[in-house]
Write an enzyme that holds these catalytic residues in place. Structure first.
Site, PDB file in Angstrom:
ATOM      1  N   LYS A 191     -13.330  17.897  22.184  1.00 39.43           N
ATOM      2  CA  LYS A 191     -12.249  18.867  21.676  1.00 39.43           C
ATOM      3  C   LYS A 191     -10.871  18.522  22.439  1.00 39.43           C
ATOM      4  CE  LYS A 191     -14.812  20.920  18.585  1.00 39.43           C
ATOM      5  NZ  LYS A 191     -16.093  20.136  18.819  1.00 39.43           N
TER       6      LYS A 191
HETATM    7  C1  LIG Z   1     -15.410  23.120  13.706  1.00 43.33           C
HETATM    8  C2  LIG Z   1     -16.473  23.383  14.777  1.00 43.33           C
HETATM    9  N1  LIG Z   1     -16.673  24.836  14.990  1.00 43.33           N
HETATM   10  C3  LIG Z   1     -17.306  25.170  15.844  1.00 43.33           C
HETATM   11  C4  LIG Z   1     -17.894  24.060  16.763  1.00 43.33           C
HETATM   12  C5  LIG Z   1     -18.927  24.566  17.772  1.00 43.33           C
HETATM   13  O1  LIG Z   1     -18.426  24.202  19.202  1.00 43.33           O
HETATM   14  P1  LIG Z   1     -19.217  24.206  20.499  1.00 43.33           P
HETATM   15  O2  LIG Z   1     -19.999  22.981  20.438  1.00 43.33           O
HETATM   16  O3  LIG Z   1     -18.609  24.621  21.495  1.00 43.33           O
HETATM   17  O4  LIG Z   1     -20.377  25.477  20.045  1.00 43.33           O
HETATM   18  C6  LIG Z   1     -17.507  22.713  16.414  1.00 43.33           C
HETATM   19  C7  LIG Z   1     -18.259  21.672  17.162  1.00 43.33           C
HETATM   20  O5  LIG Z   1     -18.120  20.805  17.135  1.00 43.33           O
HETATM   21  C8  LIG Z   1     -16.842  22.649  15.349  1.00 43.33           C
HETATM   22  O6  LIG Z   1     -16.458  21.033  15.185  1.00 43.33           O
END
Ligand SMILES: Cc1ncc(COP(=O)(O)O)c(C=O)c1O
Length: 385
Positions: A191
């Site tokens: 991210k």
């Molecule tokens: C659009 C989106 N939402 C939520 C998430 C979930 O993130 P996390 O890995 O921090 O749980 C991701 C992870 O790639 C994502 O791309």
């Protein structure tokens, strides 16, 4: 340059990844030596910095955006019998957490170019059982916050923004997270900024913050006699101080990371203006306040002899990593369990078939982007010829 291994003497370009500096690594050492490594003072500091970033709204740090989504849904009182409207084009987190809290996911299609949820279709999907809308914001273009919040207000719905990809994007001069209802961020290494694994939830007031704190830590509340009580079942999603220390340093560097990402994306757009013939996201405009976590294009599959798999393998052989963001949620095995089929959401399905995410990290150079674009053009040319 973002290198993990080399292919024919050129560094491998990952499609996503973090930038960590020596001062941050030293800071982690300090935390490890401090005698307090799980959630403590560094988490408080990180939450304070995030709250400032989000216009003073309360923020709770958690172990992932997935945890933040689960806590947000519970905080909004969503459970069995409730429906939650979301886009068929997003990451599995949204579907999984809606199902995990016992609610029913109701999908709608997305827009083709921005990939955001099609708000015009949300209205038609609302039933008396609808409790919330969960939109995922895409890099380059945010969901129209005015239209989203007006719709939610008019229909009495909660909004949980999945802002995993867009920390640093702005809506009319406000950082995303500084407005709206509940907002979730991800600090996964792919991210805009990272805590290794990690996430955050922005809430509305002190009461919600207190409840979110309990939901992320066993459901525990503390009693005046220094014993504890549990009135509802919580999870175990507290972020350790080690991770929060990284987050503090990353948040401070976020503007710099975003500026580099934007410059690289502008380079992608310069190259894609003429060739190769892929469908790109909307081009950045000066002062548009958008951030760029990913640069995803749609391949011209109907004009290609090969498959997307072959295209990606060919790039990989040249030391260029790619990703797929995302599969269509309604067509995965869990989504189909709710009765969805091919053809239900043509745009989400087209994106799922054609999308490829090209390398974009805050330590790439314009020369790296050029290398990717030359390789993409060459692989597409071969596949057309
Ligand atoms: C659009 C989106 N939402 C939520 C998430 C979930 O993130 P996390 O890995 O921090 O749980 C991701 C992870 O790639 C994502 O791309």
């Amino acid at each position: 340059m973002a290198a993990i291994r080399t292919v024919s003497s050129v560094p491998y370009l990952k499609f996503a990844g973090p930038v960590l500096d020596e001062a941050t690594i030293a800071g982690v050492g300090d935390v490890l030596r401090s005698g307090w490594i799980t959630s403590g003072p560094r988490v408080e500091e990180f939450e304070g910095a995030l709250s400032k970033f989000c216009g003073g709204r309360p923020v709770k740090a958690v172990t992932s955006a997935t945890a933040a989504m689960e806590v947000a849904l519970q905080l909004a009182g969503i459970g069995p019998g409730d429906e939650v409207i979301t886009s068929a084009q997003s990451f599995f987190t949204v579907l999984n957490m809606i199902v995990k809290v016992g609610a029913t996911p109701v999908f709608v299609d997305c827009e083709l170019v921005t990939r955001n949820i099609d708000l015009a279709r949300v209205e038609a999907a609302i039933t008396p059982r609808t409790k919330a809308i969960v939109p995922t914001h895409w890099p380059g273009t945010l969901v129209d916050m005015d239209a989203l919040l007006a719709l939610a207000r008019r229909r009495g719905l909660r909004v949980i923004e999945d802002a995993a990809l867009v920390i640093g994007s702005q809506w009319k001069g406000l950082n995303i997270g500084a407005l709206g209802d509940l907002v979730t961020f991800s600090f996964h290494p792919n991210k805009n900024m990272t805590t290794i694994e990690g996430g955050a939830l922005v809430v509305n007031d002190a009461d919600e913050a207190k409840r979110a704190a309990a939901l992320r830590f066993h459901g525990i509340t503390y009693l005046p006699d220094r014993t504890r009580d549990v009135a509802f079942p919580g999870g175990k999603f507290n972020l350790p101080d080690v991770n929060a220390r990284i987050g503090v340093a990353q948040l401070a560097r976020l503007p710099e990371f975003l500026a580099t990402r934007r410059r690289l994306v502008e380079r992608y757009f310069e190259r894609f203006e003429t060739d190769p013939p892929c469908l790109t996201p909307p081009r950045p405009r000066a002062g548009d306040g958008q951030s760029w976590n990913m640069f995803s294009v749609l391949l011209p599959l109907d004009r290609m002899a090969g498959t997307r798999r072959q295209f990606r393998d060919a790039l990989d052989a040249q030391g260029i990593g790619t990703g797929v963001s995302y599969e269509a949620l309604h067509l995965c095995t869990l989504g189909r369990r709710y009765g969805y089929r091919e053809g239900d959401f043509p745009l989400a399905e087209r994106i799922a078939r054609e999308t490829v995410t090209l390398p974009l990290t805050a330590d790439m150079t314009e020369a790296d982007v050029d290398r990717v674009c030359v390789a993409v053009a060459e692989v597409l040319d071969r596949s057309r010829g």
